[in-house]
Design a protein around this motif. Structure first.
Motif, PDB file in Angstrom:
ATOM      1  N   MET A  35       0.894  -1.132   0.070  1.00  0.00           N
ATOM      2  CA  MET A  35      -0.018  -0.134   0.090  1.00  0.00           C
ATOM      3  C   MET A  35       0.845   1.342  -0.047  1.00  0.00           C
ATOM      4  O   MET A  35       1.803   1.230   0.780  1.00  0.00           O
ATOM      5  N   PRO A  36       0.415   2.300  -0.892  1.00  0.00           N
ATOM      6  CA  PRO A  36       1.426   3.254  -0.938  1.00  0.00           C
ATOM      7  C   PRO A  36       1.437   3.924   0.561  1.00  0.00           C
ATOM      8  O   PRO A  36       0.462   4.235   1.313  1.00  0.00           O
ATOM      9  N   PRO A  37       2.437   4.498   1.029  1.00  0.00           N
ATOM     10  CA  PRO A  37       2.660   5.393   2.434  1.00  0.00           C
ATOM     11  C   PRO A  37       1.619   6.277   2.451  1.00  0.00           C
ATOM     12  O   PRO A  37       1.480   7.137   1.466  1.00  0.00           O
ATOM     13  N   GLY A  38       0.715   6.572   3.508  1.00  0.00           N
ATOM     14  CA  GLY A  38       0.074   7.698   3.702  1.00  0.00           C
ATOM     15  C   GLY A  38      -1.573   7.389   3.106  1.00  0.00           C
ATOM     16  O   GLY A  38      -2.353   8.158   3.274  1.00  0.00           O
ATOM     17  N   SER A  39      -1.759   6.092   2.565  1.00  0.00           N
ATOM     18  CA  SER A  39      -3.197   5.953   1.786  1.00  0.00           C
ATOM     19  C   SER A  39      -3.938   5.225   2.906  1.00  0.00           C
ATOM     20  O   SER A  39      -5.315   5.088   2.556  1.00  0.00           O
ATOM     21  N   LEU A  40      -3.673   5.072   4.023  1.00  0.00           N
ATOM     22  CA  LEU A  40      -4.591   4.672   4.987  1.00  0.00           C
ATOM     23  C   LEU A  40      -5.529   5.718   5.763  1.00  0.00           C
ATOM     24  O   LEU A  40      -4.850   6.726   6.321  1.00  0.00           O
ATOM     25  N   LYS A  41      -6.833   5.756   5.613  1.00  0.00           N
ATOM     26  CA  LYS A  41      -7.616   6.902   5.817  1.00  0.00           C
ATOM     27  C   LYS A  41      -8.815   6.394   6.888  1.00  0.00           C
ATOM     28  O   LYS A  41      -9.044   5.019   6.446  1.00  0.00           O
ATOM     29  N   GLY A  42      -9.141   7.045   7.935  1.00  0.00           N
ATOM     30  CA  GLY A  42     -10.309   6.842   8.510  1.00  0.00           C
ATOM     31  C   GLY A  42     -10.046   5.840   9.762  1.00  0.00           C
ATOM     32  O   GLY A  42     -11.189   5.288  10.283  1.00  0.00           O
ATOM     33  N   VAL A  43      -8.934   5.433  10.139  1.00  0.00           N
ATOM     34  CA  VAL A  43      -8.694   4.240  11.394  1.00  0.00           C
ATOM     35  C   VAL A  43      -9.052   5.194  12.514  1.00  0.00           C
ATOM     36  O   VAL A  43      -8.976   6.568  12.426  1.00  0.00           O
ATOM     37  N   GLN A  44     -10.093   4.563  13.395  1.00  0.00           N
ATOM     38  CA  GLN A  44     -10.671   5.486  14.534  1.00  0.00           C
ATOM     39  C   GLN A  44     -10.224   4.753  15.644  1.00  0.00           C
ATOM     40  O   GLN A  44     -10.253   3.700  15.858  1.00  0.00           O
ATOM     41  N   LEU A  45      -9.771   5.739  16.530  1.00  0.00           N
ATOM     42  CA  LEU A  45      -9.619   5.321  17.944  1.00  0.00           C
ATOM     43  C   LEU A  45     -10.760   5.844  18.926  1.00  0.00           C
ATOM     44  O   LEU A  45     -11.344   6.957  18.537  1.00  0.00           O
ATOM     45  N   VAL A  46     -11.116   5.315  20.002  1.00  0.00           N
ATOM     46  CA  VAL A  46     -12.171   5.602  20.825  1.00  0.00           C
ATOM     47  C   VAL A  46     -11.561   5.954  22.294  1.00  0.00           C
ATOM     48  O   VAL A  46     -10.889   5.202  22.779  1.00  0.00           O
ATOM     49  N   VAL A  47     -11.877   7.077  22.753  1.00  0.00           N
ATOM     50  CA  VAL A  47     -11.680   7.603  23.973  1.00  0.00           C
ATOM     51  C   VAL A  47     -12.748   7.907  25.090  1.00  0.00           C
ATOM     52  O   VAL A  47     -13.955   8.324  24.583  1.00  0.00           O
ATOM     53  N   PRO A  48     -12.591   7.722  26.318  1.00  0.00           N
ATOM     54  CA  PRO A  48     -13.961   8.268  27.095  1.00  0.00           C
ATOM     55  C   PRO A  48     -13.961   9.932  27.408  1.00  0.00           C
ATOM     56  O   PRO A  48     -14.939  10.263  27.800  1.00  0.00           O
ATOM     57  N   ASP A  49     -12.777  10.495  27.034  1.00  0.00           N
ATOM     58  CA  ASP A  49     -12.786  11.905  27.263  1.00  0.00           C
ATOM     59  C   ASP A  49     -11.990  12.650  26.169  1.00  0.00           C
ATOM     60  O   ASP A  49     -10.619  12.686  26.174  1.00  0.00           O
ATOM     61  N   ILE A  50     -12.649  13.310  25.181  1.00  0.00           N
ATOM     62  CA  ILE A  50     -12.091  13.677  23.953  1.00  0.00           C
ATOM     63  C   ILE A  50     -10.979  15.023  24.434  1.00  0.00           C
ATOM     64  O   ILE A  50     -10.180  15.249  23.548  1.00  0.00           O
ATOM     65  N   GLU A  51     -11.608  16.049  25.225  1.00  0.00           N
ATOM     66  CA  GLU A  51     -10.991  16.878  25.699  1.00  0.00           C
ATOM     67  C   GLU A  51      -9.500  16.612  26.099  1.00  0.00           C
ATOM     68  O   GLU A  51      -8.380  17.360  25.935  1.00  0.00           O
TER      69      GLU A  51
END
Length: 135
Positions: free
Chosen positions: A64-80
């Motif tokens: 895969m070309p470097p930089g081609s991954l989009k939209g991987v999502q992490l979830v946290v309990p406190d975004i701030e």
């Protein structure tokens, strides 16, 4: 039967630079850094508290070309707090964005709809979402 997502391959151009970004800037744990001769290397890193890791490297990985991954999502309990940690670690991260409205009552107004965005040094795009409790 449970199906678990265990590894996401992140295409990068410079393994050492990417390892530093994910380990030092994002705080991911380095599970292993394995070399297979002169041309192959696999580095596995896991976000704190996650059951899923990422893999960076060269050699036996999907092409895969470097930089081609989009939209991987992490979830946290406190975004701030998560955003503040990223800024403190030197990550260029967006302001908190509220995307949509909560369709049901939640304990915190940013649950499900609070997001920040950042990219790694190659341009792979990541999303962080707040979910402090699940229904």
């Amino acid at each position: 039967m449970n199906w678990t997502l265990e590894v996401v391959v992140v295409p990068v151009s410079d393994v050492d630079r990417a390892k530093e970004f994910y380990a030092e800037r994002l705080g991911f744990v380095v599970d292993h850094d394995t070399r297979f001769g002169d041309d192959a290397r696999i580095v596995q890193l896991t976000p704190p508290g996650s059951g899923c890791s990422i893999v960076i490297g060269r050699g036996p990985l999907p092409d895969m070309p470097p930089g081609s991954l989009k939209g991987v999502q992490l979830v946290v309990p406190d975004i701030e707090r998560a955003r503040a940690e990223l800024v403190e670690r030197g990550v260029e991260v967006s302001e908190i964005q509220v995307l949509g409205q909560n369709p049901f009552p939640v304990p915190h107004p940013l649950d499900n709809v609070g997001f920040v965005f950042f990219t790694d040094p190659d341009g792979n795009a990541w999303t962080v979402q707040q979910i402090s409790s699940r229904g």
